[in-house]
Design a protein around this motif. Structure first.
Motif, PDB file in Angstrom:
ATOM      1  N   ASP A  65      -8.977 -10.449 -44.832  1.00 38.58           N
ATOM      2  CA  ASP A  65      -7.794  -9.786 -44.283  1.00 38.58           C
ATOM      3  C   ASP A  65      -6.539 -10.250 -45.007  1.00 38.58           C
ATOM      4  OD1 ASP A  65      -9.369  -8.414 -42.520  1.00 38.58           O
ATOM      5  OD2 ASP A  65      -9.018  -9.791 -40.835  1.00 38.58           O
ATOM      6  N   ASN A  66      -6.450 -11.553 -45.252  1.00 36.66           N
ATOM      7  CA  ASN A  66      -5.293 -12.081 -45.963  1.00 36.66           C
ATOM      8  C   ASN A  66      -5.232 -11.555 -47.390  1.00 36.66           C
ATOM      9  OD1 ASN A  66      -4.457 -13.548 -43.756  1.00 36.66           O
ATOM     10  ND2 ASN A  66      -5.486 -15.446 -44.401  1.00 36.66           N
ATOM     11  N   ASN A 107      -3.766  -8.156 -47.374  1.00 34.85           N
ATOM     12  CA  ASN A 107      -2.338  -8.205 -47.060  1.00 34.85           C
ATOM     13  C   ASN A 107      -1.516  -8.595 -48.284  1.00 34.85           C
ATOM     14  OD1 ASN A 107      -2.756  -7.469 -44.410  1.00 34.85           O
ATOM     15  ND2 ASN A 107      -2.868  -9.588 -43.655  1.00 34.85           N
TER      16      ASN A 107
END
Length: 217
Positions: free
Chosen positions: A66-67, A70
């Motif tokens: 997820d990071n 992002n």
């Protein structure tokens, strides 16, 4: 030679609000290393390199997916270099070479009336240097050490002219050990420079290259 003669006019650009992911895709698709960042008026406000994008992209060892995603969605304004050195289409190529060297940069956007009109890269400069020196043409190179005085170049070319050989390029640079002399480098469209070397030696010129055996200096 002018910048407009060597610059690329089809320039891939991005807006500062576009994402790192979009820049990464453009760099890979077009096999380029730099993307100028422009505003709505096509004025250059920054530049992003493949290294900037690589440094800002997630490491292959990053474990948080997820990071990772992002980070790729960050805007280019967060990583672009600014202010940007630009050049004009009517600048001389020989002069902008010093900008590449002194600023240690790899590309220069070309602007006219503050609008982006092209780009020049290190590769463009190297190719231009090849053309200017004539090494891309089948030829022979002759280097001479001559007295540093007005009129020496036409004196030497008059000797070359006797053989009616085409001169591809001429370079002149200082002879560092003694400033009373300079070096003339000719590229000539001949595969047999021997007769020309003999002519130059007979006129008292010192031929540094090629150092042909059996010819007295």
């Amino acid at each position: 030679m002018l910048v407009e003669q060597i610059m690329k006019t089809q320039v891939i650009t991005c807006k500062p609000t576009e994402t790192i992911e979009s820049a990464l895709r453009l760099l890979n698709e077009h096999h380029i290393r730099h993307i100028p960042i422009v505003d709505d008026s096509n004025q250059v406000i920054g530049i992003v390199s493949d290294r900037d994008v690589r440094d800002a992209s997630p490491s292959i060892f990053h474990v948080h997916q997820d990071n990772d995603e992002n980070e790729l969605q960050n805007e280019l304004r967060s990583i672009m270099s600014t202010p940007v050195t630009t050049i004009h289409p009517l600048d001389f190529v020989e002069e902008i070479a010093s900008i590449f060297y002194e600023q240690e940069i790899a590309c220069l956007p070309v602007t006219k009336a503050n609008k982006l009109v092209g780009i020049v890269t290190e590769k463009d400069m190297l190719y231009t240097l090849i053309q200017l020196t004539g090494v891309n043409v089948q030829s022979s190179q002759i280097e001479l050490k001559v007295i540093n005085k007005p009129g020496i170049l036409p004196e030497v070319t008059a000797v070359l002219g006797r053989r009616k050989v085409n001169i591809t390029s001429v370079l002149i640079y200082p002879y560092e050990p003694d400033q009373r002399y300079k070096i003339l480098v000719f590229r000539l469209q001949t595969m047999n420079p021997m007769p020309i070397i003999e002519d130059l030696n007979s006129e008292g010129y010192e031929v540094l290259w090629p150092n042909m055996p059996g010819i007295e200096k």
